[in-house]
Scaffold this active site. Sequence first.
Site, PDB file in Angstrom:
ATOM      1  N   ARG A 296      10.652  -9.042 -25.741  1.00 21.39           N
ATOM      2  CA  ARG A 296       9.773  -8.921 -27.043  1.00 21.39           C
ATOM      3  C   ARG A 296       8.705  -7.696 -26.538  1.00 21.39           C
ATOM      4  O   ARG A 296       8.878  -7.154 -25.571  1.00 21.39           O
ATOM      5  CB  ARG A 296       8.756 -10.169 -26.967  1.00 21.39           C
ATOM      6  CG  ARG A 296       8.476 -10.721 -25.631  1.00 21.39           C
ATOM      7  CD  ARG A 296       7.322 -11.715 -25.384  1.00 21.39           C
ATOM      8  NE  ARG A 296       6.907 -12.345 -24.328  1.00 21.39           N
ATOM      9  CZ  ARG A 296       6.192 -11.965 -23.428  1.00 21.39           C
ATOM     10  NH1 ARG A 296       5.561 -10.592 -23.701  1.00 21.39           N
ATOM     11  NH2 ARG A 296       6.054 -12.459 -22.386  1.00 21.39           N
TER      12      ARG A 296
ATOM     13  N   GLU B 110      13.458 -18.836  -5.237  1.00 22.51           N
ATOM     14  CA  GLU B 110      13.389 -17.429  -4.745  1.00 22.51           C
ATOM     15  C   GLU B 110      12.526 -17.164  -3.394  1.00 22.51           C
ATOM     16  O   GLU B 110      11.696 -17.751  -3.138  1.00 22.51           O
ATOM     17  CB  GLU B 110      13.092 -16.131  -5.894  1.00 22.51           C
ATOM     18  CG  GLU B 110      13.947 -16.370  -7.163  1.00 22.51           C
ATOM     19  CD  GLU B 110      13.569 -14.933  -7.913  1.00 22.51           C
ATOM     20  OE1 GLU B 110      14.220 -14.721  -8.735  1.00 22.51           O
ATOM     21  OE2 GLU B 110      12.454 -14.679  -7.875  1.00 22.51           O
TER      22      GLU B 110
ATOM     23  N   HIS C  72      -0.369 -15.720 -11.033  1.00 21.03           N
ATOM     24  CA  HIS C  72       0.641 -14.931 -11.473  1.00 21.03           C
ATOM     25  C   HIS C  72       0.555 -14.479 -13.166  1.00 21.03           C
ATOM     26  O   HIS C  72       1.568 -14.230 -13.625  1.00 21.03           O
ATOM     27  CB  HIS C  72       1.951 -16.250 -11.567  1.00 21.03           C
ATOM     28  CG  HIS C  72       2.184 -16.782 -10.156  1.00 21.03           C
ATOM     29  ND1 HIS C  72       2.681 -15.964  -9.223  1.00 21.03           N
ATOM     30  CD2 HIS C  72       2.101 -17.714  -9.843  1.00 21.03           C
ATOM     31  CE1 HIS C  72       2.762 -16.763  -8.195  1.00 21.03           C
ATOM     32  NE2 HIS C  72       2.444 -17.931  -8.499  1.00 21.03           N
TER      33      HIS C  72
ATOM     34  N   LYS D  53      15.982 -17.885 -16.966  1.00 20.68           N
ATOM     35  CA  LYS D  53      16.124 -16.947 -15.553  1.00 20.68           C
ATOM     36  C   LYS D  53      17.235 -17.010 -14.790  1.00 20.68           C
ATOM     37  O   LYS D  53      17.688 -16.076 -14.214  1.00 20.68           O
ATOM     38  CB  LYS D  53      14.912 -17.267 -14.787  1.00 20.68           C
ATOM     39  CG  LYS D  53      13.437 -16.819 -15.476  1.00 20.68           C
ATOM     40  CD  LYS D  53      12.312 -17.145 -14.491  1.00 20.68           C
ATOM     41  CE  LYS D  53      11.107 -16.297 -15.433  1.00 20.68           C
ATOM     42  NZ  LYS D  53      10.476 -16.824 -16.449  1.00 20.68           N
TER      43      LYS D  53
END
Length: 675
Positions: A297, A200, A235, A116
């Site tokens: 994917r 973040e 999440h 990430k």
Amino acid sequence: MFSKILIANRGEIACRVAATARKLGIGTVAVYSEADAQAKHVSACDESVLLGPAAAKESYLRGDKIIAAALAHGAQAIHPGYGFLSENAQFAQDCADAGLIFIGPPAASIRAMGSKSAAKALMETAAVPLVPGYHGERQDSDFLRGEADRIGYPVLLKASAGGGGKGMRIVERSADFDAALASCKREAISSFGEDKVLVEKYLTRPRHIEIQVFADSLGNCVYLFERDCSVQRRHQKVLEEAPAPGLSEQRRAEMGQAAVAAARAVGYVGAGTVEFIADYSTSANGGAFYFMEMNTRLQVEHPVTEMITGLDLVEWQLRVAAGEALPLRQDQLHIHGHALEARIYAENPDKGFLPSIGRLQHLRTPPAVEFALGLQDGTPAAVRIDSGVREGDAISPFYDPMIAKLIVWGVDREAALRNMAQALAQYQVVGLATNIGFLQRLIADQAFAGADLDTGLIERRRESLFPPAAAVPLDALALATAALLMSEQAQQQSSDPWSISSGWRMNASLLRGLQFEDEAQPYALTLEYASAGQHWRLHSAEQIAELSLPSMQDGWLQLALDGRRVQGNVVRSGEIFHVFCGGLHRQLSYLDPLSHAGDSEAEGGRLTAPMPGKIVAVLVQKGAVVEKGAPLLIMEAMKMEHTIAAPAGGTVEDVLYLVGDQVSEGAQLLEFKAA
């Protein structure tokens, strides 16, 4: 085109890929673990290969065994599905080195997006907007906490190599940062093999909108519109829909073009999803949108895209992997209607969505066409079910507890919601807990129905989504009673007129007490036999109702209750009656008056494992005095961490397991004495 492929996955996605391969005349090879020897995906393929024991690291994650199986069985390509090795760059490279086509992007693209942190740096150079945060290499806790303090709380910690909601924590204040970071890193190591995290800014009213992209090896790249995946818990996505409600054509084009730019930046080939977070805290129409990550994917929620476009994305994957050009240009792609996908899980929403393990003793689904696409000769398929299990199969602790994906289509969102409500009402599962009732409340909730969406919707609407248990209606009690009577009549062997289950008496009618109960309360009933086995009066605390003529028609139990026709399905498992009536599932325990079983003993100070798992942290010592709710230890089960908390204020008298110990379901973890 390929003549044979190996499907390096299990469950519903393996069945899904096999169906398209069969349609194209492509042979298929399944792989399976010892736990999956009788699984549906094995029978869905032409050939099959045993990989190893149940644990994924010894079977589905053994890339060397998978490649050897593909070569031994003459497969030309490997489809990885999603999860397991689907985003493993080394596996993609190993396939290429072995002369096999990896049905996915090049290894270099996976590497570029696999971290990430690195992906966000790359997106910054491609002018794709990013959420404010720290994505660098420094990982010491003091530095990361300082970055979080700089960014401003709340912040989101995310495993750099993560996905599927694993290794993510929301931190509301600086004092909680270190504990959240430690937990995040433990889960990241367990799920992905590395503990690097990024920090973040956490948006308070975000929507999770992702763009489906497709690229071929000839330089063509398109976006197949968006999916709104805002409704999440831990999440992880619960409901997905396409297109995103309220998204303007201009914003759709902006996000689509940004997603294509992201794909081109890494030389992407095949199906991929670029995930954005859109800030709706300042504007009902959506403010800024930011790049989150790219999934290299096919996604779990790809069926909603198929339903609104009428396209088979797995077929596109196979054609692109075989070197063909994309079947359509951007200007040839169009949205038709609206689609919703609900993930039906073996889990208990009322207990923190705790996964449920067990066997599917009874499974009845709404009428559907498996793998049907959105547009069949111009006519949409209203209901589609993608599933990797059948009645009698077991949901084990080794893999994701998904039972099925239920996908519906409608001419607009309102029609799709009606179709989803009807389909969920027809879904019946007995043998383990499911989230079906929760999904029914969710789609009927005012916020979701009104498209007032954000990733905090479930928590925001907790009061309406998790209401107190309601009393079982008389209709359901009558169905359970009728099922009991019919069962007794079927089993009646005696010709003794004094004990025959018709209730016949020489000069009086029989009054019989019945006792059912659920988690909410007991239900005391009195059954008055009015005539021999055909008519009764059912006395409850609130009313007396005439009950007559129970019968079975097309698998449904039917009866007359005060002149009304009542229909439902009752599945009996021992003394548990599962009543499906009016679209709801009620579970009733029958308290047989002839049984000598006493009330179950309360567990008291025993703290037990909710399922099989591993102890990853012990937070207290023997003799510790704790308050109610204090965390005592943390166990990992089904790739998620579960905190065992003190049920009351008291003293920890003993800790029975150490970090790293494996525990079975129901095992006592600590000895605890309430104050």
